[in-house]
Design an enzyme around this catalytic site. Sequence first.
Site, mmCIF file in Angstrom:
data_model
loop_
_atom_site.group_PDB
_atom_site.id
_atom_site.type_symbol
_atom_site.label_atom_id
_atom_site.label_comp_id
_atom_site.label_asym_id
_atom_site.label_seq_id
_atom_site.Cartn_x
_atom_site.Cartn_y
_atom_site.Cartn_z
ATOM 1 N N ASP A 175 0.853 -1.195 0.000
ATOM 2 C CA ASP A 175 0.000 0.000 0.000
ATOM 3 C C ASP A 175 0.892 1.249 0.000
ATOM 4 O O ASP A 175 1.783 1.383 0.847
ATOM 5 C CB ASP A 175 -0.869 -0.042 1.279
ATOM 6 C CG ASP A 175 -1.948 1.008 1.299
ATOM 7 O OD1 ASP A 175 -2.411 1.422 0.217
ATOM 8 O OD2 ASP A 175 -2.349 1.419 2.414
ATOM 9 N N GLY A 190 -9.139 5.595 0.913
ATOM 10 C CA GLY A 190 -9.891 6.425 1.860
ATOM 11 C C GLY A 190 -11.342 6.007 1.973
ATOM 12 O O GLY A 190 -12.230 6.855 2.090
HETATM 13 P P1 13P Z 1 -9.006 5.017 5.211
HETATM 14 O O1 13P Z 1 -8.135 5.955 5.971
HETATM 15 O O2 13P Z 1 -10.262 5.683 4.784
HETATM 16 O O3 13P Z 1 -9.251 3.750 5.912
HETATM 17 O O4 13P Z 1 -8.210 4.654 3.862
HETATM 18 C C1 13P Z 1 -7.255 3.636 3.849
HETATM 19 C C2 13P Z 1 -6.448 3.624 2.605
HETATM 20 O O5 13P Z 1 -6.750 4.245 1.623
HETATM 21 C C3 13P Z 1 -5.235 2.791 2.612
HETATM 22 O O6 13P Z 1 -4.505 2.941 1.434
HETATM 23 O O1 G3H Z 2 -3.200 5.099 3.408
HETATM 24 C C1 G3H Z 2 -2.642 4.925 4.459
HETATM 25 C C2 G3H Z 2 -2.937 3.692 5.212
HETATM 26 O O2 G3H Z 2 -4.009 3.910 6.107
HETATM 27 C C3 G3H Z 2 -1.699 3.207 5.891
HETATM 28 O O3 G3H Z 2 -1.342 4.072 6.907
HETATM 29 O O4 G3H Z 2 1.045 4.612 6.527
HETATM 30 O O5 G3H Z 2 -0.023 4.845 8.804
HETATM 31 O O6 G3H Z 2 0.433 2.573 7.828
HETATM 32 P P1 G3H Z 2 0.129 4.021 7.561
HETATM 33 ZN ZN ZN Z 3 -4.595 4.892 0.629
#
Ligand code: 13P
Ligand code: G3H
Ligand code: ZN
Length: 321
Positions: free
Chosen positions: A82, A221
Amino acid sequence: MPLTHTRELFAKALKGKYAIGAFNVNNMELLQAIVEACEEEKAPVMLQISKGARQYANPVYLKKLIEAAVSLSNIPIAVHLDHGDSFELCKECIDEGFTSVMIDGSHLPGEENVAVCKKVVEYAHKHDCVVEGELGMLVGAQHDEGEEGGGYSKGGVYTHPDEAVEFVKATGVDSLAVAIGNSHGAYKFKGDQHLNLDRLKAIKKALMEAGLGDYPLVLHGASSVPEDLVQEINKYGGKLGDDTAGVPEADIEVARRVGCTKVNIDTDLRLAMTAAVRKAMWESPKEFDPRKYLAPARNRVKELVRHKVRNVLCSAGHAFD
Ligand code: 13P
Ligand code: G3H
Ligand code: ZN
């Protein structure tokens, strides 16, 4: 069952018109909650690991934990990086066997975003890995000057449909994270702001008309920031602001129907875990066995994930399609 390739999960989700939940994993309890929930709901799932998660838990621990989860479960599970912020991080994850990586160059000038995505795609595709790119900025709902004239302004924070086509063609990314008023965290909107679902439809249509087919879009998000969790956190000593706001689940459902094949959720898991830990500690102040607060936290996350895959993403029941 070994890992299932992201490519296969996407193909089935597009065909079945459901979305794959991409849930962030940072520790064992979150992982167990997500996988057990999806197992019980017979839902295919993507486990996603951020750079921060790798720093917190150590990549080897995460890999071994996921191996354990995969070996104990029957459902299709893919593993995704991610918000990879560099070619090097993406390469590390590809080499570790992730089935997909995100290269997030959305903060870079346009040509640099294209260049880094191309470089990751070239390496990833040689190693049978799928790549997610991002175009636009996840800064929340904004006014788009061009919209009132029936068009869209270029160079804004929202993803422009024509630029999405150019970006996908220039980079070769396999899926695209879009900016349509979405943002991360628990404070997404002010007043009556919401996602721009018309923009999402326009992006999907432009990709289709450009010959890119039923192209997989990704919604970052996507937490809905449930009011009951916020209230519970504050009831048991938390101090979240009264301006928390998430994406209404009805919007996520529309996004799913329009073609968001992967839907990212992290904040809601954090809220569920925090609410349960706070409650357990508040109610049993003499307790100091971590299992006494981590077990209810794991249960609460599990309940939340079951609800998402069953009622919002509609991936429940599709594990063995
Ligand atoms: P949220 O903060 O809305 O859970 O989004 C998570 C996300 O986009 C991780 O890449
Ligand atoms: O988009 C962000 C995710 O919620 C991951 O968050 O970078 O704090 O692990 P993090
Ligand atoms: Zn994200």
